[in-house]
Design an enzyme around this catalytic site. Structure first.
Site, PDB file in Angstrom:
ATOM      1  N   LYS A 173       0.974  -1.053   0.026  1.00  0.00           N
ATOM      2  CA  LYS A 173       0.075  -0.012  -0.185  1.00  0.00           C
ATOM      3  C   LYS A 173       0.942   1.250  -0.020  1.00  0.00           C
ATOM      4  CE  LYS A 173      -3.912  -2.141   0.234  1.00  0.00           C
ATOM      5  NZ  LYS A 173      -4.956  -2.187   1.219  1.00  0.00           N
ATOM      6  N   ARG A 177      -3.546 -10.599   3.744  1.00  0.00           N
ATOM      7  CA  ARG A 177      -3.630 -10.627   2.312  1.00  0.00           C
ATOM      8  C   ARG A 177      -2.534  -9.832   1.720  1.00  0.00           C
ATOM      9  NH1 ARG A 177      -5.668  -7.179  -1.674  1.00  0.00           N
ATOM     10  NH2 ARG A 177      -7.186  -8.005  -3.179  1.00  0.00           N
TER      11      ARG A 177
END
Length: 554
Positions: A497, A532
């Site tokens: 991210k 994840r």
């Protein structure tokens, strides 16, 4: 006073008073005496209840300082039989148990039949696989409980539940022996019921972890609710049902052979407390922030799926719609056009044996088509806010549902308004719980829900860090409203991210894998059950180390 004694007394009085005035006074006196007797009998129990309430309130306030969710209370001393019903809704708790046949399908069928029998189900407990009690030479049980409301009177409710048991296939057999379904009334309003056919609260609650665990799930650790205060008072101990649960071992016994909290997925029951699960990311999009355009072709997607599995992925999460900020939203048809060929091909490869498949979508139609083709889990970043129909669809599909925290949608989630938080962990917990309630009321039981706090969605870098560090505080805050909701699996998705790139000065998302390992490690040690990730090999190693550390610490 018995009726015969009253008549005898009136005859004696009649012989002493012969005037009409005296006779009238006599009748008036007797009428008043009767009314007083009825009022006294009626109000006695009510007075006992009301007199207990101030003590209960004071005790509950003082209990908030306790560390083990103890709820002091004063028990009631009166018994009520066949109360409730009529036009007033009564809050109820019904326990479910099964150890014969397809236990999960049986639970699903029982819930549908209850809803069709005048029972409005509002909350679900977690799902437990438990060792048999009393008669031990039989298969393991599944146990849970539901909370709801009904206008049915207690014995009418009991009869409906017995009819459901019979329709599902239960017959008379060995007491405590094998059974396809067992439905018991644990609580009915604030009533204490003791008749030949029904005892409420259930007389053996105090000795059964497989009953107390789901019952406690249906309560909140906050003690402000009037209904919950009255229920705790019925436990007949100073600490209410929390004390009973702690006496049996409480959370320390969860995960043992005696009782395990499980997630039904595919043809198995997943005990996510055994180890951290790793979800590998497979994007079929041209514009995803990390690997957009790499796996659009079927062959490339299959090759990547095989790589993720070889590296140790437990779950493959396939997404055909980008949810990066300001991404163009695809139609249902466009998403299916990308997704279906890859899904069909992946289901054919031998490597998928024993693995789980998840679809990353917020469309009801896409979820339906994916599950029809073999997908086990629906992962919805919008929690039903983009396509509300997905909640009822997932309920019908009977698969686990990942509900994620996001404000707005991918186009608006990073707006100034959606990035405002006073306390990000508390607000994420509150907003996530709202989505959990919507899912439950739509028919998705709590035992099929997975929480995702939404790393990178509607959050600045500092918010993402606070959430990763504060997963336990999110659970605690959610537990004030529902202990069950605070105990479901948490999925964490920090992989590659932007906030990691900002911290480490890594502009290329692929260069953020080491930073991802650091974020995932902290998340796991703070309570994440599933991570994840894009780089599954790194994620698996991080999970193994964290699990070893946790076991060593435990």
């Amino acid at each position: 006073m018995h009726e015969g004694s009253c008549i005898h007394r009136r005859l004696q009085l009649g012989s002493q008073f012969s005037s009409p005035i005296c006779s009238t006074m006599l009748h008036a006196k007797e009428a008043i005496r009767k009314m007083y007797s009825v009022a006294k009998n009626y109000c006695g129990g009510l007075a006992a209840s009301l007199s207990a309430a101030p003590d209960l309130g004071r005790s509950l306030k003082s209990s908030r300082k306790a560390s083990r969710h103890v709820v002091p209370c004063k028990t009631r001393s009166f018994t009520q039989c066949s109360l409730g019903g009529g036009s007033a809704d009564q809050e109820i708790v019904i326990a479910l148990g099964s150890n014969v046949g397809d236990r999960i399908s049986t639970f699903d069928r029982a819930l549908r039949m209850m809803k069709n029998s005048g029972i409005n189900i509002t909350r679900h407990a977690c799902l437990y696989e438990t060792a048999p009690a009393y008669v031990t030479d039989q298969p393991r049980f599944l146990n849970s409980a539901v909370r709801g409301t009904t206008k049915l009177e207690p014995h009418e409710l009991l009869n409906r539940l017995k009819e459901i048991e019979k329709d599902i296939g239960r017959t008379d057999g060995i007491r405590y022996g094998p059974r396809p379904i067992d439905l018991d009334i644990l609580l009915y309003g604030n009533s204490q019921i003791s008749t030949e056919n029904l005892i409420v609260p259930h007389e053996r609650i105090h000795e059964r972890p497989f009953v107390l665990a789901p019952l406690v799930d249906l309560l909140g650790s906050s003690t402000d609710g009037a209904v919950e205060k009255s229920w705790h008072s019925l436990a007949k101990c100073t600490g209410g049902f929390f004390e009973l649960w702690n006496k049996l071992g409480g959370e320390s016994i969860i995960g043992t052979e005696g009782i395990k909290r499980v997630l039904p997925v595919g043809n198995r029951l997943l005990d996510w407390s055994e180890r951290t699960l790793v979800m590998g990311v497979l994007n079929l999009t041209p514009d995803s922030f990390s690997d957009g355009g790499k796996f659009q072709e079927v062959e490339a997607a299959i090759s990547q799926a095989k790589l993720l599995i070889s590296e140790g992925a437990d779950i493959i999460d396939i997404g055909a719609q980008s949810t990066r900020p300001f991404a163009r939203r695809l139609s249902v048809e466009e998403e299916l056009e990308r997704l279906v060929p890859v899904l069909d091909a992946i289901m054919e490869i031998s490597e998928m044996e024993g693995k789980l498949l998840s679809v990353d979508t917020f469309y009801a139609e896409v979820a339906t088509e994916a599950v029809k083709r073999g997908v086990h889990i629906v992962n919805d970043v919008s929690s039903g806010q983009i396509d509300p129909r997905i909640l009822e669809v997932v309920a019908e599909l009977g698969v686990p549902y990942v509900t994620m925290h996001m404000r707005g949608n991918p186009s608006t989630m990073q707006s100034e308004h959606n990035l405002l938080y006073d306390d990000v962990c508390n607000e994420v917990a509150s907003e996530l719980y709202t989505r959990v309630r919507e899912a439950e009321l739509s028919g998705i039981p709590l035992w099929r829900i997975v929480l995702d706090p939404g790393i990178g969605f509607s959050k600045k870098s500092k918010h993402n860090l606070e959430v990763i560090m504060g997963l336990e505080s999110i659970r605690t805050e959610m537990g004030k409203m529902s202990l069950g909701a605070s105990r479901v699996p948490i999925l964490l998705g920090p992989s590659r991210k932007r906030f990691l790139g900002e911290i480490c000065n890594r502009a290329d998302p692929v260069e953020r894998d080491v930073a991802t390992v650091a974020a995932a490690t902290v998340g796991i040690l703070n309570g994440a059950n599933i991570v994840r990730v894009h780089n599954v090999g790194y994620g698996v190693d991080a999970a193994k180390v964290c699990d070893a550390l946790s076991k060593g610490r435990g």
